[in-house]
Scaffold this active site. Structure first.
Site, PDB file in Angstrom:
ATOM      1  N   GLN A  80       0.814  -1.212   0.000  1.00  0.00           N
ATOM      2  CA  GLN A  80       0.000   0.000   0.000  1.00  0.00           C
ATOM      3  C   GLN A  80       0.854   1.271   0.000  1.00  0.00           C
ATOM      4  OE1 GLN A  80      -2.769  -1.661   3.368  1.00  0.00           O
ATOM      5  NE2 GLN A  80      -3.834   0.031   2.396  1.00  0.00           N
ATOM      6  N   HIS A  81       0.188   2.373  -0.312  1.00  0.00           N
ATOM      7  CA  HIS A  81       0.683   3.738  -0.111  1.00  0.00           C
ATOM      8  C   HIS A  81       1.761   4.211  -1.089  1.00  0.00           C
ATOM      9  CE1 HIS A  81      -1.487   3.790   3.664  1.00  0.00           C
ATOM     10  NE2 HIS A  81      -0.700   2.895   4.227  1.00  0.00           N
TER      11      HIS A  81
ATOM     12  N   ASP B  96      -2.336  -4.838   0.051  1.00  0.00           N
ATOM     13  CA  ASP B  96      -1.959  -6.129   0.618  1.00  0.00           C
ATOM     14  C   ASP B  96      -2.800  -6.535   1.816  1.00  0.00           C
ATOM     15  OD1 ASP B  96      -0.819  -4.164   2.218  1.00  0.00           O
ATOM     16  OD2 ASP B  96       1.236  -4.881   2.003  1.00  0.00           O
TER      17      ASP B  96
END
Length: 481
Positions: free
Chosen positions: A81-82, A239
């Site tokens: 992520q991110h 995830d």
């Protein structure tokens, strides 16, 4: 390849360190082929990776799967992520991706929270109070430090979006991963125009948010992947949302994931909005919510302490009164992005094994402190805590979580839950099922249950006390940068 009962699907986990691919029988959940290839992460002030390495690793992992991948009817990508991926007009990376654990944008995070109404306003609008992990803070950092990069950027993507787009040719994302950006509003389930305008990001550069169960596209022709033409591509997701799908998670069941980072989360029917910022109010991948707390330092930090001591990671010894806060890469829970590790209470008779146990205790302490905030008020506190991730099968991790949580702990036998969750999402395209229901049919959460032991309140209180007393020291580094 063994005969499959149903159509084959591919689930992918593109994580911080590597990309894994599983070919799964959609009828039974049997893994019929798998592959894995590594990629690299920079060291130093930032944490960056070249997105083209992710694609190369995906190609290698799929080729390792052989003919089974060619027979797959659908594919889905689960990813870290991110991460901020900036692409030029040809779809090529303008610069390496800034990853979730790159904390250089901590000053921008603090400034954005202040400039757009404070923590409560952020929590109500986006579900989360952004820290340095969130993508919006990384874009703000780029705008300040690399304006030429911003000018050259014609598309902004998350890691799983990048790979999905290379498969289909279309820029898409999903609600689960979009909810970790800081520019997606959980209340309206749309990009937040006020936030985007404030950071100077044109919404036209962002991918379309594909609905749960919607087809993101089909695998296009011009690639060297072992897919048949017309293979369906699912939306994919972040995830943690993929792992929740992989477990077939029902509301109220807590999960503690022990990986490079540590996470604790549960599915909820209620939209989260924690103004303290401890709990991120993420969306899940099929219409509910995934309140989540994350620490930056988990298995990697404990393994580093073991290496410094010259010990095997299981060589812990009981009886320690030492406190070790393993904040080796700064920390997110508690929010101390520029903190470093702290050791307190060292004595002549302290053993290396006791120091190592203190590292485990420090890593688990913050996650368990957030557990009650993640769970809904009416959640059953006797439900076993599902322990997943790379550390879940380690005896020292299991015993530390049991001792500090006081809860029964269940360790699912299925591995690679992110890839399995992505595979369940791909299977849902073919069967019309909720992907979590697919995973429950596959019985992915099955595993031994370790009985509850008495909670070690003394250790929890000692760590909390040291953390409180050391707060000015831990925060000093934040103010100095």
């Amino acid at each position: 390849m063994s005969a499959a009962e149903g159509p084959l699907v591919v689930g992918v986990d593109t994580s911080t360190q590597s990309t894994k691919a599983l070919v799964v029988d959609a009828a039974t959940g049997e893994i019929v082929a798998s592959g894995q290839a590594p990629h690299t992460v920079s060291s130093g002030a930032g944490r960056e990776s070249d997105p083209r390495q992710w694609w190369d690793a995906l190609c290698e992992a799929l080729h390792q799967c052989g003919e089974a991948a060619h027979e797959a009817a659908a594919v889905s990508i689960g990813g870290q992520q991110h991460g901020l991926v900036t692409l030029d007009k040809r779809g090529e990376p303008v610069r390496p991706a800034m990853l979730w654990n790159d904390v250089r944008s901590a000053p921008q995070a603090r400034r954005l929270v202040e400039e757009l109404g404070g923590p409560k306003a952020w929590a109500e609008r986006t579900g989360s109070v952004p820290g340095a992990s969130f993508t919006v803070t990384k874009w703000a950092w780029l705008a300040e430090h690399e304006p030429d990069t911003v000018s050259a950027t014609k598309a902004v993507r998350l890691p799983h979006d990048y790979l999905t787009e290379r498969l289909t040719g279309y820029g898409t994302t999903d609600r689960g991963d979009a909810s970790g950006t800081g520019w997606w509003a959980s209340g309206t389930e749309a990009y937040d125009t006020e936030t985007l305008a404030h950071v100077g990001l044109d919404p036209a550069l962002l991918p379309r948010v594909v609905r749960p169960g919607e087809v993101a596209g089909t695998v296009r022709d011009n690639h060297d992947l072992p897919f048949s033409k017309g293979t369906l591509v699912a939306p994919g997701t972040g995830d943690n949302a993929a792992a929740a799908l992989g477990l077939g998670l029902r509301p109220g069941t807590p999960v503690l994931s022990l990986g490079t980072s540590g996470t604790v989360y549960a599915v909820s029917r209620h939209r989260p909005a924690d103004p303290t910022g401890t709990v991120a109010g993420f969306a899940d991948a099929h219409g509910d919510w995934l309140p989540l707390a994350c620490t930056l330092n988990c298995t990697l930090a404990v393994d580093r302490v073991a290496a410094l001591l010259g010990l095997d990671r299981e060589a812990v010894e009981p009886g320690t009164t030492v406190t070790l806060l393993p904040y080796l890469d700064g920390e997110r829970t508690p929010n101390l992005p520029n903190a470093s590790g702290l050791l307190h209470g060292l004595r002549h008779d302290t053993t290396p094994g006791q120091l190592l146990q203190a590292a485990y205790d420090g890593a688990v302490h913050a996650l368990l402190g957030a557990l009650d905030l993640v769970l809904d008020e009416d959640a059953d506190r006797t439900t076993p805590l599902l322990l997943i991730g790379g550390g879940a099968r380690g005896a020292a991790w299991q015993q530390t979580v049991r001792r500090l949580s006081g809860r029964p702990v269940q360790v699912p036998e299925a591995g690679e839950l992110v890839a399995l969750g992505a595979a369940a999402q791909a299977a849902g395209l073919l069967t019309g099922e909720d992907p979590a229901a697919v995973a429950r049919r596959w019985n992915t959460a099955a595993g031994p249950v370790l009985e509850a032991v008495e909670r070690d309140e003394a250790t929890l209180a000692r760590i909390s006390g040291v953390l409180s007393d050391a707060a000015p020291l831990l925060e000093r580094g934040t103010r100095a940068r």
